[in-house]
Motif scaffolding. Structure first.
Motif, PDB file in Angstrom:
ATOM      1  N   ARG A 191       0.806  -1.233   0.000  1.00  0.00           N
ATOM      2  CA  ARG A 191       0.000   0.000   0.000  1.00  0.00           C
ATOM      3  C   ARG A 191       0.837   1.281   0.000  1.00  0.00           C
ATOM      4  NH1 ARG A 191      -3.013  -3.568  -1.386  1.00  0.00           N
ATOM      5  NH2 ARG A 191      -4.810  -4.297  -0.241  1.00  0.00           N
ATOM      6  N   TYR A 192       2.062   1.211  -0.506  1.00  0.00           N
ATOM      7  CA  TYR A 192       2.839   2.439  -0.682  1.00  0.00           C
ATOM      8  C   TYR A 192       2.130   3.262  -1.739  1.00  0.00           C
ATOM      9  CZ  TYR A 192       6.861   0.488   1.890  1.00  0.00           C
ATOM     10  OH  TYR A 192       7.693  -0.031   2.839  1.00  0.00           O
ATOM     11  N   LYS A 193       2.148   4.576  -1.572  1.00  0.00           N
ATOM     12  CA  LYS A 193       1.428   5.471  -2.480  1.00  0.00           C
ATOM     13  C   LYS A 193       2.408   6.357  -3.238  1.00  0.00           C
ATOM     14  CE  LYS A 193      -2.571   5.689   0.547  1.00  0.00           C
ATOM     15  NZ  LYS A 193      -3.495   6.579   1.263  1.00  0.00           N
ATOM     16  N   PHE A 194       2.133   6.528  -4.541  1.00  0.00           N
ATOM     17  CA  PHE A 194       2.984   7.329  -5.407  1.00  0.00           C
ATOM     18  C   PHE A 194       2.139   8.314  -6.214  1.00  0.00           C
ATOM     19  CE2 PHE A 194       4.989   3.254  -4.728  1.00  0.00           C
ATOM     20  CZ  PHE A 194       6.284   3.596  -4.414  1.00  0.00           C
ATOM     21  N   SER A 195       2.614   9.547  -6.325  1.00  0.00           N
ATOM     22  CA  SER A 195       1.948  10.532  -7.163  1.00  0.00           C
ATOM     23  C   SER A 195       2.029  10.081  -8.618  1.00  0.00           C
ATOM     24  CB  SER A 195       2.623  11.898  -7.012  1.00  0.00           C
ATOM     25  OG  SER A 195       2.214  12.765  -8.046  1.00  0.00           O
ATOM     26  N   ALA A 196       0.889  10.000  -9.287  1.00  0.00           N
ATOM     27  CA  ALA A 196       0.886   9.624 -10.703  1.00  0.00           C
ATOM     28  C   ALA A 196       1.552  10.713 -11.541  1.00  0.00           C
ATOM     29  CB  ALA A 196      -0.535   9.377 -11.188  1.00  0.00           C
ATOM     30  N   ALA A 197       1.466  11.957 -11.083  1.00  0.00           N
ATOM     31  CA  ALA A 197       1.996  13.084 -11.850  1.00  0.00           C
ATOM     32  C   ALA A 197       3.524  13.150 -11.852  1.00  0.00           C
ATOM     33  CB  ALA A 197       1.419  14.386 -11.326  1.00  0.00           C
ATOM     34  N   ASN A 198       4.158  12.897 -10.682  1.00  0.00           N
ATOM     35  CA  ASN A 198       5.613  13.058 -10.623  1.00  0.00           C
ATOM     36  C   ASN A 198       6.373  11.847 -10.082  1.00  0.00           C
ATOM     37  OD1 ASN A 198       5.425  13.189  -7.797  1.00  0.00           O
ATOM     38  ND2 ASN A 198       5.331  15.403  -7.779  1.00  0.00           N
ATOM     39  N   GLY A 199       5.667  10.784  -9.693  1.00  0.00           N
ATOM     40  CA  GLY A 199       6.317   9.566  -9.225  1.00  0.00           C
ATOM     41  C   GLY A 199       6.798   9.581  -7.791  1.00  0.00           C
ATOM     42  N   ARG A 200       6.616  10.680  -7.102  1.00  0.00           N
ATOM     43  CA  ARG A 200       7.097  10.788  -5.722  1.00  0.00           C
ATOM     44  C   ARG A 200       6.265   9.930  -4.791  1.00  0.00           C
ATOM     45  NH1 ARG A 200       9.455  16.048  -6.429  1.00  0.00           N
ATOM     46  NH2 ARG A 200      11.499  15.430  -7.163  1.00  0.00           N
ATOM     47  N   ASN A 201       6.939   9.310  -3.849  1.00  0.00           N
ATOM     48  CA  ASN A 201       6.282   8.516  -2.814  1.00  0.00           C
ATOM     49  C   ASN A 201       5.615   9.490  -1.841  1.00  0.00           C
ATOM     50  OD1 ASN A 201       7.382   7.008   0.124  1.00  0.00           O
ATOM     51  ND2 ASN A 201       5.822   6.067  -1.128  1.00  0.00           N
TER      52      ASN A 201
END
Length: 108
Positions: free
Chosen positions: A74-84
């Motif tokens: 369930r780690y989350k990443f921004s779809a826009a910039n890939g940042r966790n």
């Protein structure tokens, strides 16, 4: 100086892309596995596997804030910039997506 990306056509139209009900899709572009997301009207592309444990991100889901959530931990990443965005310090390599009159392209 030339264009920094090689633009690879992946579809003639959005209708050709078989996103799952979560708005995620895994495809191969130039021999590389890529996860695409369709969030509202925006298309994003990133590496296909979570950098933490290698789970396929296209088997995860998109949360209410537009983050790709890994199906394993369930780690989350921004779809826009890939940042966790869940604090673990990982990031995804992202690829630009371009929609034109003749198709949809990913910059590699």
């Amino acid at each position: 100086m030339g264009e920094p990306y090689q633009w690879v056509k992946i579809a003639a139209s959005l209708a050709e892309l078989a996103f799952n009900e979560e708005g995620l899709l895994e495809l191969e572009v130039n021999g590389k596995a890529v996860c695409m997301s369709k969030i509202n009207d925006s298309l994003h592309a990133c590496t296909a596997k979570c950098p933490h444990a290698g789970a396929k991100l296209a088997q995860g889901y998109v949360d209410a804030l537009g983050n790709i959530v890994c199906p394993l931990h369930r780690y989350k990443f921004s779809a826009a910039n890939g940042r966790n965005v869940s604090g673990e310090g990982y990031y995804l390599k992202t690829f630009p997506v371009r929609q034109t009159g003749d198709g949809i392209y990913i910059g590699m």
